[in-house]
Design an enzyme around this catalytic site. Sequence first.
Site, PDB file in Angstrom:
ATOM      1  N   SER A 176       0.837  -1.187   0.000  1.00  0.00           N
ATOM      2  CA  SER A 176       0.000   0.000   0.000  1.00  0.00           C
ATOM      3  C   SER A 176       0.881   1.250   0.000  1.00  0.00           C
ATOM      4  O   SER A 176       1.667   1.436  -0.928  1.00  0.00           O
ATOM      5  CB  SER A 176      -0.966  -0.069   1.190  1.00  0.00           C
ATOM      6  OG  SER A 176      -2.043   0.813   1.037  1.00  0.00           O
TER       7      SER A 176
ATOM      8  N   ASP B 292     -10.122  -5.286  -3.913  1.00  0.00           N
ATOM      9  CA  ASP B 292      -9.519  -4.313  -3.008  1.00  0.00           C
ATOM     10  C   ASP B 292     -10.491  -3.147  -2.808  1.00  0.00           C
ATOM     11  O   ASP B 292     -10.868  -2.485  -3.770  1.00  0.00           O
ATOM     12  CB  ASP B 292      -8.200  -3.807  -3.601  1.00  0.00           C
ATOM     13  CG  ASP B 292      -7.389  -2.968  -2.632  1.00  0.00           C
ATOM     14  OD1 ASP B 292      -7.976  -2.112  -1.938  1.00  0.00           O
ATOM     15  OD2 ASP B 292      -6.163  -3.153  -2.576  1.00  0.00           O
TER      16      ASP B 292
ATOM     17  N   HIS C 120      -7.363  -6.146   0.329  1.00  0.00           N
ATOM     18  CA  HIS C 120      -6.198  -5.256   0.408  1.00  0.00           C
ATOM     19  C   HIS C 120      -5.033  -5.966   1.101  1.00  0.00           C
ATOM     20  O   HIS C 120      -4.132  -5.341   1.622  1.00  0.00           O
ATOM     21  CB  HIS C 120      -6.590  -3.968   1.150  1.00  0.00           C
ATOM     22  CG  HIS C 120      -5.633  -2.835   0.984  1.00  0.00           C
ATOM     23  ND1 HIS C 120      -5.354  -2.241  -0.229  1.00  0.00           N
ATOM     24  CD2 HIS C 120      -4.874  -2.174   1.892  1.00  0.00           C
ATOM     25  CE1 HIS C 120      -4.478  -1.269  -0.046  1.00  0.00           C
ATOM     26  NE2 HIS C 120      -4.164  -1.207   1.222  1.00  0.00           N
TER      27      HIS C 120
END
Length: 195
Positions: free
Chosen positions: A84, A147, A174
């Site tokens: 991320s 996601d 995610h």
Amino acid sequence: MAALTTTDALKPRVIIVPGNGCTGDVADANWYGWLAAELRREDCLGEVVLRGMPDPVAARESIWVPFLRDELGADERTIVVGHSSGAEAAMRLAETTRVLSLCLVSACWTDLGDAGERAAGYYARPWDWAAIRRNAGSIHQWHGDDDPFIPLAEARHVAENLDSAYAELPGRSHFFSPPFPELAAAVAAVARGDA
């Protein structure tokens, strides 16, 4: 963890860069501790670094990238695993720093209209895709097919521009929980020279 031997010091090393928001023990967040433990069992790897990041909530580029390079020692024998916001930090690092490999999880290239992401600084200028490709020996990338934070189009854009080995994994969201065997296998393959 045992001290590194001289032989270990010559092996590829790994830095795991978490996403933003990890304010507690980063080893207890998502799959980070699981991955570190898996990789520390690999004979082909030296040091595996998993540390909390400074400025863990805002995740500012101006703090994270120098920390990766200067404090954690990211260099041409380092496999950088970024998740991320950590993926964006890894990409910005590779614009100016040679690394053995980038392993990007849930990467994006825009701030997605989020003021906090915009303030982090990663998206304030165009990405130097060519420099990232040139400075990373290999680039591997994963994205979950559902996601909730980063649309598939974002990840696909990164993959296309970096010419990364890219996989969309079903049901992975995610990537909040372990195990993540695809990532562990790819890191070990890079360390062995197989990828």
